[in-house]
Write a protein that holds these residues in place. Structure first.
Motif, mmCIF file in Angstrom:
data_model
loop_
_atom_site.group_PDB
_atom_site.id
_atom_site.type_symbol
_atom_site.label_atom_id
_atom_site.label_comp_id
_atom_site.label_asym_id
_atom_site.label_seq_id
_atom_site.Cartn_x
_atom_site.Cartn_y
_atom_site.Cartn_z
ATOM 1 N N ARG A 267 3.272 0.871 -3.792
ATOM 2 C CA ARG A 267 2.357 0.321 -4.800
ATOM 3 C C ARG A 267 2.608 0.972 -6.165
ATOM 4 O O ARG A 267 2.627 0.294 -7.181
ATOM 5 N N GLU B 282 0.837 -1.203 0.000
ATOM 6 C CA GLU B 282 0.000 0.000 0.000
ATOM 7 C C GLU B 282 0.867 1.246 0.000
ATOM 8 O O GLU B 282 2.052 1.206 0.347
ATOM 9 N N TYR C 24 3.995 -1.029 -9.504
ATOM 10 C CA TYR C 24 3.301 -1.055 -10.794
ATOM 11 C C TYR C 24 4.106 -0.373 -11.900
ATOM 12 O O TYR C 24 4.056 -0.789 -13.052
#
Length: 179
Positions: free
Chosen positions: A114, A110, A118
């Motif tokens: 994150r 989180e 990605y």
């Protein structure tokens, strides 16, 4: 027939076919529903194995650069052939694992990590799709003793291939807590 006598046109056709067929095959196999088979081995070994293959590729690529800068062509050739072999084994292992595994591992991080994950994942996937024809063409130049072209292409191919190999390891490291 020697490799030097094979025409560039024929080499380009082979490279184009491989560069189109392999990614399409990977995508198609990833879309296939895994067979409902009880396996006698644990598939969770594969992500670590694939990261090890990518680590080996990364090391071989670095060694290849070191060897060529020191004019050790024989060692350069061996390290680059090993990098290609490890990459080919990775591709086979990756497809095998994802063909048999029903679901993908989801990243559970989180916050800012994150976005980092990605970014790494998306750039890794995009460049992995692009790198194959570059590697094959660079390799073909070396095999056909077109050294000036090989050097020119290697300046583009190396950093992209290195990035794909090392980000493959990073994706594993970031996903490891969620396997």
């Amino acid at each position: 027939m020697s490799l030097q006598k094979i025409s560039n046109k024929n080499i380009n056709i082979v490279i184009a076919v491989i560069s189109i067929v392999v990614p399409l095959l990977v995508v198609a196999l990833l879309k296939v529903t895994p067979p409902d088979v009880k396996l006698s081995f644990d598939l969770h070994f594969f992500p670590k194995f694939n990261a090890m293959l990518n680590s080996g590729t990364t090391i071989c690529l670095l060694l290849g650069v070191i060897f060529i800068k020191s004019k050790n062509i024989k060692a350069h050739r061996a390290s680059m052939l090993t990098a290609m072999l490890l990459s080919a084994i990775f591709l086979i292992s990756y497809v095998f694992y994802h063909t048999l595994k029903a679901e993908d591992t989801k990243f559970g991080g989180e916050g800012f990590i994150r976005y980092i994950y990605y970014f790494i994942l998306i750039t890794h996937i995009l460049l992995a799709a692009i790198i194959m024809p570059l590697v094959l063409k660079t390799f073909a130049f070396a095999l056909t003793n077109q050294i000036a072209s090989h050097k020119k292409w290697a300046k583009i191919t190396f950093p992209l291939w290195f990035y794909v190999a090392i980000t493959g390891v990073l994706v594993y490291v970031l996903l490891a807590p969620y396997y």
